[in-house]
Design a protein around this motif. Structure first.
Motif, mmCIF file in Angstrom:
data_model
loop_
_atom_site.group_PDB
_atom_site.id
_atom_site.type_symbol
_atom_site.label_atom_id
_atom_site.label_comp_id
_atom_site.label_asym_id
_atom_site.label_seq_id
_atom_site.Cartn_x
_atom_site.Cartn_y
_atom_site.Cartn_z
ATOM 1 N N ASN A 171 -42.109 7.537 -50.233
ATOM 2 C CA ASN A 171 -41.835 6.136 -49.705
ATOM 3 C C ASN A 171 -43.500 5.387 -49.498
ATOM 4 O O ASN A 171 -43.012 4.642 -49.974
ATOM 5 C CB ASN A 171 -40.453 6.145 -48.592
ATOM 6 N N LYS B 98 -38.081 -0.739 -43.956
ATOM 7 C CA LYS B 98 -37.834 0.224 -44.207
ATOM 8 C C LYS B 98 -36.662 0.795 -44.520
ATOM 9 O O LYS B 98 -36.297 1.135 -45.287
ATOM 10 C CB LYS B 98 -38.803 1.002 -43.697
ATOM 11 N N TYR B 99 -35.596 -0.167 -43.198
ATOM 12 C CA TYR B 99 -34.099 -0.237 -43.007
ATOM 13 C C TYR B 99 -33.237 -0.312 -43.388
ATOM 14 O O TYR B 99 -31.976 -0.614 -43.446
ATOM 15 C CB TYR B 99 -34.227 0.094 -41.450
ATOM 16 N N PHE C 136 -42.856 -2.643 -41.269
ATOM 17 C CA PHE C 136 -41.983 -1.652 -40.443
ATOM 18 C C PHE C 136 -40.154 -1.349 -40.516
ATOM 19 O O PHE C 136 -39.466 -0.711 -41.109
ATOM 20 C CB PHE C 136 -41.954 -1.211 -39.056
ATOM 21 N N GLY D 70 -41.487 11.147 -46.980
ATOM 22 C CA GLY D 70 -42.074 10.194 -45.810
ATOM 23 C C GLY D 70 -43.136 9.746 -47.034
ATOM 24 O O GLY D 70 -43.612 8.717 -47.139
ATOM 25 N N LYS E 37 -36.410 -3.912 -49.462
ATOM 26 C CA LYS E 37 -36.766 -2.975 -49.451
ATOM 27 C C LYS E 37 -38.012 -2.999 -50.235
ATOM 28 O O LYS E 37 -39.269 -2.542 -50.296
ATOM 29 C CB LYS E 37 -36.109 -1.432 -48.896
ATOM 30 N N TRP F 108 -40.309 6.062 -40.571
ATOM 31 C CA TRP F 108 -39.465 6.394 -41.037
ATOM 32 C C TRP F 108 -38.821 7.584 -41.987
ATOM 33 O O TRP F 108 -37.343 7.813 -40.897
ATOM 34 C CB TRP F 108 -38.883 5.121 -42.754
ATOM 35 N N PHE G 251 -33.375 6.424 -48.660
ATOM 36 C CA PHE G 251 -32.135 6.649 -47.685
ATOM 37 C C PHE G 251 -31.818 7.337 -47.309
ATOM 38 O O PHE G 251 -31.075 8.924 -46.787
ATOM 39 C CB PHE G 251 -31.962 4.958 -47.120
ATOM 40 N N VAL H 194 -35.000 8.860 -39.443
ATOM 41 C CA VAL H 194 -33.888 9.184 -40.189
ATOM 42 C C VAL H 194 -33.797 10.474 -40.594
ATOM 43 O O VAL H 194 -32.578 10.886 -40.448
ATOM 44 C CB VAL H 194 -34.300 8.233 -41.591
ATOM 45 N N ALA I 202 -45.319 3.705 -41.044
ATOM 46 C CA ALA I 202 -43.863 3.229 -41.283
ATOM 47 C C ALA I 202 -43.814 3.943 -42.424
ATOM 48 O O ALA I 202 -42.087 4.227 -41.680
ATOM 49 C CB ALA I 202 -43.882 1.831 -41.777
ATOM 50 N N SER J 203 -37.115 8.798 -53.271
ATOM 51 C CA SER J 203 -37.596 8.352 -51.895
ATOM 52 C C SER J 203 -38.664 7.405 -52.823
ATOM 53 O O SER J 203 -38.376 6.467 -51.966
ATOM 54 C CB SER J 203 -38.647 10.035 -51.337
#
Length: 178
Positions: free
Chosen positions: A52, A100-101, A97, A49, A106, A134, A22, A138, A130, A17
């Motif tokens: 990340n 992150k996806y 934000f 989290g 990223k 996330w 993800f 997820v 964020a 992470s």
């Protein structure tokens, strides 16, 4: 295998992470769904989290303190860096934000933001929120879909591998064009 997951699962999730995480969070959340007791969903979300968050802070700080190295690193991603700058101008702080996806962007957003005069304190606050959001989105979505994922993974494992490879190659091809 269960002993390895129990002994090293959280550490592996943390390390994975740090650079994004993800897929690692999805796998850990689905494994926590199985109920074997090896992984806890809440701990998985906390670990992923936190890692990340730390990873993005590291990238931002590295770019801020070593601009020459960051620019050299980002040079080979010219179009993606340009896209990152466009998104920063267009969306402002919410890009923390969004990034992150999105695979491929990223790691570039924190680097690009670190090269600008963007406030470190502001980035830290947005990044913390964020990363937490996330991890919860997820992690919880993967946990809820755990039964479906496990059922289809067992029944259609060969098709699933082919579909995943097709998605990875398609996304990679598309991102190289950016």
């Amino acid at each position: 295998m269960e002993d390895i997951i129990k002994d090293w699962g959280y550490l592996a999730l943390f390390l994975y992470s740090f650079g994004g995480g993800f897929v690692g969070l999805v796998v850990a959340s689905v494994l926590s769904f199985t109920g074997t007791g090896d992984l806890n969903l809440y701990i998985c979300m906390l670990v992923a989290g936190t890692s990340n968050f730390i990873g993005d802070q590291f990238l931002f700080y590295m770019a801020r303190t070593n601009k020459k190295y960051a620019k050299e690193t980002m040079r080979k991603y010219g179009r993606k860096v340009a896209l990152a700058h466009l998104w920063m101008r267009k969306y402002g702080s919410p890009v923390v934000f969004i990034q992150k996806y999105i695979y491929g962007i990223k790691t570039l957003i924190p680097l690009a933001m670190g090269l600008t005069k963007y406030s470190f304190k502001k980035f830290t606050i947005y990044n913390a929120i964020a990363a937490a959001l996330w991890a919860v989105v997820v992690g919880y979505a993967s946990y809820i879909l755990g039964e479906a994922i496990l059922t289809y993974a067992d029944e259609y494992k060969y098709y699933g591998v082919a579909i995943i490879l097709l998605i990875v190659f398609t996304v990679s091809y598309y991102l190289r064009k950016i």
